[in-house]
Design a protein around this motif. Sequence first.
Motif, PDB file in Angstrom:
ATOM      1  N   VAL A 233      33.498 -10.241  51.318  1.00 42.58           N
ATOM      2  CA  VAL A 233      33.021 -10.602  49.985  1.00 42.58           C
ATOM      3  C   VAL A 233      34.028 -10.097  48.962  1.00 42.58           C
ATOM      4  CG1 VAL A 233      31.154 -10.420  48.312  1.00 42.58           C
ATOM      5  CG2 VAL A 233      30.637 -10.442  50.758  1.00 42.58           C
ATOM      6  N   LEU A 234      34.529 -10.994  48.138  1.00 43.05           N
ATOM      7  CA  LEU A 234      35.475 -10.659  47.079  1.00 43.05           C
ATOM      8  C   LEU A 234      34.714 -10.634  45.758  1.00 43.05           C
ATOM      9  CD1 LEU A 234      38.302 -13.076  48.256  1.00 43.05           C
ATOM     10  CD2 LEU A 234      38.182 -10.617  48.660  1.00 43.05           C
ATOM     11  N   ALA A 235      34.395  -9.446  45.279  1.00 44.62           N
ATOM     12  CA  ALA A 235      33.609  -9.271  44.053  1.00 44.62           C
ATOM     13  C   ALA A 235      34.544  -8.889  42.905  1.00 44.62           C
ATOM     14  CB  ALA A 235      32.539  -8.201  44.251  1.00 44.62           C
ATOM     15  N   ILE A 236      34.620  -9.736  41.890  1.00 37.81           N
ATOM     16  CA  ILE A 236      35.554  -9.552  40.782  1.00 37.81           C
ATOM     17  C   ILE A 236      34.785  -9.243  39.511  1.00 37.81           C
ATOM     18  CG2 ILE A 236      37.378 -10.630  39.412  1.00 37.81           C
ATOM     19  CD1 ILE A 236      38.007 -12.385  41.786  1.00 37.81           C
ATOM     20  N   ASP A 237      35.091  -8.101  38.934  1.00 40.49           N
ATOM     21  CA  ASP A 237      34.531  -7.717  37.636  1.00 40.49           C
ATOM     22  C   ASP A 237      35.331  -8.424  36.542  1.00 40.49           C
ATOM     23  OD1 ASP A 237      33.599  -6.501  35.362  1.00 40.49           O
ATOM     24  OD2 ASP A 237      34.375  -4.514  35.828  1.00 40.49           O
ATOM     25  N   CYS A 238      34.638  -9.237  35.735  1.00 39.98           N
ATOM     26  CA  CYS A 238      35.307  -9.958  34.644  1.00 39.98           C
ATOM     27  C   CYS A 238      34.809  -9.472  33.285  1.00 39.98           C
ATOM     28  CB  CYS A 238      35.124 -11.466  34.784  1.00 39.98           C
ATOM     29  SG  CYS A 238      33.398 -12.016  34.839  1.00 39.98           S
ATOM     30  N   GLY A 239      34.373  -8.220  33.224  1.00 41.03           N
ATOM     31  CA  GLY A 239      33.876  -7.666  31.975  1.00 41.03           C
ATOM     32  C   GLY A 239      34.991  -7.286  31.015  1.00 41.03           C
ATOM     33  N   ARG A 240      34.617  -6.537  29.979  1.00 40.83           N
ATOM     34  CA  ARG A 240      35.532  -6.258  28.878  1.00 40.83           C
ATOM     35  C   ARG A 240      36.777  -5.502  29.329  1.00 40.83           C
ATOM     36  NH1 ARG A 240      36.332  -1.876  25.859  1.00 40.83           N
ATOM     37  NH2 ARG A 240      34.573  -0.812  26.837  1.00 40.83           N
ATOM     38  N   LEU A 241      36.605  -4.463  30.135  1.00 37.12           N
ATOM     39  CA  LEU A 241      37.757  -3.666  30.545  1.00 37.12           C
ATOM     40  C   LEU A 241      38.731  -4.469  31.414  1.00 37.12           C
ATOM     41  CD1 LEU A 241      36.155  -0.194  31.394  1.00 37.12           C
ATOM     42  CD2 LEU A 241      37.522  -0.822  29.398  1.00 37.12           C
ATOM     43  N   MET A 242      38.213  -5.380  32.218  1.00 41.13           N
ATOM     44  CA  MET A 242      39.075  -6.163  33.101  1.00 41.13           C
ATOM     45  C   MET A 242      39.810  -7.270  32.361  1.00 41.13           C
ATOM     46  SD  MET A 242      39.255  -5.079  36.203  1.00 41.13           S
ATOM     47  CE  MET A 242      39.721  -6.504  37.182  1.00 41.13           C
ATOM     48  N   CYS A 243      39.442  -7.532  31.134  1.00 45.16           N
ATOM     49  CA  CYS A 243      40.135  -8.565  30.358  1.00 45.16           C
ATOM     50  C   CYS A 243      41.277  -7.990  29.530  1.00 45.16           C
ATOM     51  CB  CYS A 243      39.152  -9.300  29.452  1.00 45.16           C
ATOM     52  SG  CYS A 243      37.972 -10.315  30.372  1.00 45.16           S
ATOM     53  N   GLU A 244      41.484  -6.686  29.598  1.00 51.34           N
ATOM     54  CA  GLU A 244      42.625  -6.099  28.911  1.00 51.34           C
ATOM     55  C   GLU A 244      43.917  -6.466  29.626  1.00 51.34           C
ATOM     56  OE1 GLU A 244      41.946  -1.941  28.787  1.00 51.34           O
ATOM     57  OE2 GLU A 244      40.328  -2.071  27.297  1.00 51.34           O
ATOM     58  N   PRO A 245      44.996  -6.722  28.890  1.00 49.16           N
ATOM     59  CA  PRO A 245      46.248  -7.151  29.535  1.00 49.16           C
ATOM     60  C   PRO A 245      47.008  -5.991  30.168  1.00 49.16           C
ATOM     61  CG  PRO A 245      46.530  -7.058  27.150  1.00 49.16           C
ATOM     62  CD  PRO A 245      45.085  -6.744  27.415  1.00 49.16           C
ATOM     63  N   VAL A 246      47.663  -6.297  31.262  1.00 51.05           N
ATOM     64  CA  VAL A 246      48.593  -5.384  31.915  1.00 51.05           C
ATOM     65  C   VAL A 246      49.910  -6.138  32.086  1.00 51.05           C
ATOM     66  CG1 VAL A 246      49.110  -4.058  33.997  1.00 51.05           C
ATOM     67  CG2 VAL A 246      46.786  -4.127  33.120  1.00 51.05           C
ATOM     68  N   ASP A 247      50.933  -5.653  31.387  1.00 48.47           N
ATOM     69  CA  ASP A 247      52.229  -6.336  31.399  1.00 48.47           C
ATOM     70  C   ASP A 247      52.093  -7.787  30.952  1.00 48.47           C
ATOM     71  OD1 ASP A 247      54.937  -6.574  31.674  1.00 48.47           O
ATOM     72  OD2 ASP A 247      54.928  -6.802  33.851  1.00 48.47           O
ATOM     73  N   GLY A 248      51.240  -8.017  29.956  1.00 46.38           N
ATOM     74  CA  GLY A 248      51.094  -9.338  29.367  1.00 46.38           C
ATOM     75  C   GLY A 248      50.113 -10.251  30.060  1.00 46.38           C
ATOM     76  N   VAL A 249      49.515  -9.826  31.175  1.00 42.88           N
ATOM     77  CA  VAL A 249      48.574 -10.662  31.931  1.00 42.88           C
ATOM     78  C   VAL A 249      47.256  -9.906  32.052  1.00 42.88           C
ATOM     79  CG1 VAL A 249      48.129 -11.853  34.114  1.00 42.88           C
ATOM     80  CG2 VAL A 249      50.456 -11.733  33.208  1.00 42.88           C
ATOM     81  N   PRO A 250      46.098 -10.533  31.756  1.00 44.88           N
ATOM     82  CA  PRO A 250      44.818  -9.837  31.889  1.00 44.88           C
ATOM     83  C   PRO A 250      44.596  -9.318  33.312  1.00 44.88           C
ATOM     84  CG  PRO A 250      44.544 -11.867  30.635  1.00 44.88           C
ATOM     85  CD  PRO A 250      45.945 -11.881  31.173  1.00 44.88           C
ATOM     86  N   LYS A 251      43.916  -8.195  33.401  1.00 46.61           N
ATOM     87  CA  LYS A 251      43.654  -7.597  34.709  1.00 46.61           C
ATOM     88  C   LYS A 251      42.858  -8.536  35.610  1.00 46.61           C
ATOM     89  CE  LYS A 251      43.563  -2.842  32.925  1.00 46.61           C
ATOM     90  NZ  LYS A 251      42.721  -1.635  32.746  1.00 46.61           N
TER      91      LYS A 251
END
Length: 435
Positions: A233-251
């Motif tokens: 099972v691949l569970a992906i958190d798409c909340g606020r913290l995960m939408c912050e960019p890392v090196d120009g690309v959202p987490k």
Amino acid sequence: MIYPSGRAVWAAAAGAIPAFLIALALPSFWYLGLLWICILLAFLAVDAAAGRGRASLTASLSAPPQVGVGGRFTLHVAASLGGRQSALQARVGHDQRLAPVAGTGGAALPANGGTLDLEFDALRRGIASFDRLWLRWRGPFGLIWNQVVLPMDRKVAVLPDVRSARDEAITLLQRSALADGHAQRRAGQGREFEALKDYQPGMGRRMIDWKRSARHGKLLAREFRVEENNNIVLAIDCGRLMCEPVDGVPKVDRAVTAALLSAFIALKGGDLVSLFSFDARPRVSSGAVRGSPSFMMIQKRAAEVDYSSEETNFTLALTTLAAKLDRRSLVIIFTDFVDPISAELMLRTVGRLTERHLVLFMLMKDAELEALADMAPATPEDVARAVTAGGLLRQRQVVIGRLRLLGAHVIEADHQRLGPALVERYIQLKEENLL
């Protein structure tokens, strides 16, 4: 909606000059200057009446169902005006996931209906939509524009670019000796029976099948292989913290890429794979699929993992996920957290999840905090930033330590190494018979 065209504006301006001259030359007959205005208004009324035809207007949009991030596709706009010989102009409305190559329209369609081709670039992963279509046409004299706005519901799935992920997956498969995508068949590894073979010096005694050896009059050993049909099972958190960019690309985009890489490997290895995403509530939940052809379905569902500004509700999400799992599974959670206080509810839920399932947390190193903590201070403000960053990093390690005490596996990798690190741990877990 009707409004005057440029031709009507120029005609009105042209009539103003003779009216002004008449008023100067013949002040008593100044009202003759209004004659042109009356004539123009009559033509405008006739043009507006003759140009109506919304009831006979037909329009449609045609686009490919999916496109990769960074790809270019063509949107076909087809429209006709009930057999009238009127040239239509079209413009479409779209969301920010798409960028028009040369505008969103405005060019004229062929008279009596036709097709207008518009090119778009796919900028960002997700479900892109074309929600409106503007159409306008002029009357017989070209003095009036008739315009309508039609609601549209055409969607294009902008899929993650998996070309690099596929190449990387093939390399990892070759490195791990997963030939033809099947499970590893190494003697002594795994718990699933594969075949009998002659006993060779150096094999463990537990591998000997004593009953069959007695029947055949020679020592025979059992050969095992790594099990297939494991539930991943691949569970992906798409909340606020995960939408912050890392090196120009959202987490979340980097998490989706890593999840697709591991899904490709797992499907090749014969395991079952499902995708799950959540923020304040569960969002995407795909059923478990098997086999390499199912990777396209996982890829399409990954495009539905949207960006969110809401706080993540781990209790609701992981409880919902646990209720859907009817067998022991490897639950891979892509998420992020800041401090023990914000992660407290997550830790409570994970404790119940690890009682039955194998839980693996995938975290990205916070390169920004590490840079601030390691930066040589030059001013008191730099010292304050370094101390604050160091404190946040220590609190993060406290949460990671508590997760490991609860029985969860944790991988904290660089954002560029997230996918390979996950695949290597997945293969290691299979070899150690932990799934």
